[in-house]
Design an enzyme around this catalytic site. Structure first.
Site, PDB file in Angstrom:
ATOM      1  N   TYR A  33       0.818  -1.209   0.000  1.00 55.28           N
ATOM      2  CA  TYR A  33       0.000   0.000   0.000  1.00 55.28           C
ATOM      3  C   TYR A  33       0.850   1.256   0.000  1.00 55.28           C
ATOM      4  CZ  TYR A  33       0.856   1.085   4.970  1.00 55.28           C
ATOM      5  OH  TYR A  33       1.443   1.446   6.154  1.00 55.28           O
ATOM      6  N   GLU A 179      12.318   3.213  14.017  1.00 52.79           N
ATOM      7  CA  GLU A 179      11.378   4.195  13.439  1.00 52.79           C
ATOM      8  C   GLU A 179      10.079   4.148  14.238  1.00 52.79           C
ATOM      9  OE1 GLU A 179      10.026   3.108   9.465  1.00 52.79           O
ATOM     10  OE2 GLU A 179       9.993   0.983   9.995  1.00 52.79           O
ATOM     11  N   LEU A 203      11.265   1.709   6.924  1.00 55.31           N
ATOM     12  CA  LEU A 203      10.666   2.092   5.652  1.00 55.31           C
ATOM     13  C   LEU A 203      11.409   3.334   5.124  1.00 55.31           C
ATOM     14  CD1 LEU A 203       8.084   1.356   3.889  1.00 55.31           C
ATOM     15  CD2 LEU A 203       7.188   3.512   4.759  1.00 55.31           C
TER      16      LEU A 203
END
Ligand code: PMP
Length: 279
Positions: A33, A179, A203
């Protein structure tokens, strides 16, 4: 300004868009996504998001989808919705098939999208900064691929919320700060910006990239290196970055105050720079 859904070529009201129960995205988390935002009727960093979507599909060995097809579908939905500050969610699953771990090569990917008004982070939090907590990173080893398998992220966010914090950041078993649950993490120490290098453990955030460029424009040194949990408590400033998060100052981590415990000067400068670039 309707909130709309897109389902394999058709535009529908949100509550009418339904996917088959044997969609592999639903049964295996076998889907990727992206979330893209617009400012003043203009999509921000669409190319970068679609590049990452393509890389995620390659990472899961999906068949290639024509780039023009996706780009046109995204822009058409965006135009139809006429939402100036929109959040567009696009999800591509490997397809629908009788449940089986392995898949057939000729499966047809399913493309769904939703477009909604962005729910802004309250201005009080933007001005004062947020409290976050650290949690152990129990995710898989391909966090650079943006799959819908984000249950550990949801669990961590919920844990933060239950403790009255805004969010959580993941820390590896050996103490490396990775993160946020839906954001990248930066600190400022001695006027230098420090963040995790691009590895398979985080990411590659689009906002992270934009922030690095903004910092360079502002003459702020950027360093990518591993930070330990013990390093971050003594940061001068700290912030989270993400498409929805934008640049969000942190005033405390695990109950320990950061800097002068409100949104720092450099964080504020970067946030202004981001808004200017996006608007
Ligand atoms: N890390 C994770 C785990 C995320 O879910 C997100 C949000 N997509 C980010 C970082 C930030 O990425 P971006 O700036 O591209 O929104």
């Amino acid at each position: 300004m309707p909130e709309l859904a897109y389902l394999n070529g058709k535009t529908l009201p949100l509550n009418e868009a339904l996917v088959p129960i044997e969609d592999r995205g639903y049964q295996f988390g076998d889907a990727v996504y992206e979330f893209i935002a617009s400012y003043n009727g203009k999509m921000f960093c669409m190319k970068e998001h679609l590049d990452r979507l393509q890389r995620s599909m390659e990472g899961l060995l999906f068949p290639a989808i024509d780039r023009n097809f996706i780009e046109t579908a995204v822009l058409e939905l965006f135009e139809k919705a006429e939402i100036t500050r929109a959040g567009l969610y696009i999800q591509i699953s490997r397809g629908v098939a009788p449940r089986d771990h392995a898949w057939d090569k000729d499966m047809k990917t399913q493309v769904i999208m939703t477009i909604k008004n962005v729910k802004e982070i309250p201005s009080k939090l933007r001005e004062q900064g947020v409290d976050i907590i650290t949690v152990q990173d129990e995710r898989w080893s391909n966090c650079d691929i943006k799959t819908v398998q984000i249950l550990p992220n949801a669990m961590a966010k919920q844990k933060a919320k239950a403790q009255g914090a805004f969010d959580a950041i993941f820390v590896s078993k050996d103490g490396i700060v990775r993160e946020g649950t839906s954001s990248n993490f930066f600190i400022i120490k001695n006027e230098e910006l420090i963040t995790h290098p691009l590895t398979k453990n985080i990411l590659p955030g689009i906002t992270r990239m934009v922030v690095k460029d903004l910092a360079k424009d502002l003459g702020i040194k950027v360093e990518e290196k591993f930070l330990l949990k013990t390093d971050i408590y003594s940061a001068d400033e700290a912030f989270l970055t993400g498409t929805l998060t934008e640049i969000l100052g942190i005033k405390a981590i695990d109950g320990k105050s950061i800097g002068d415990s409100k949104r720092g000067e450099i964080t504020q400068k970067l946030y202004k720079g981001l808004r200017k670039k996006a608007e």
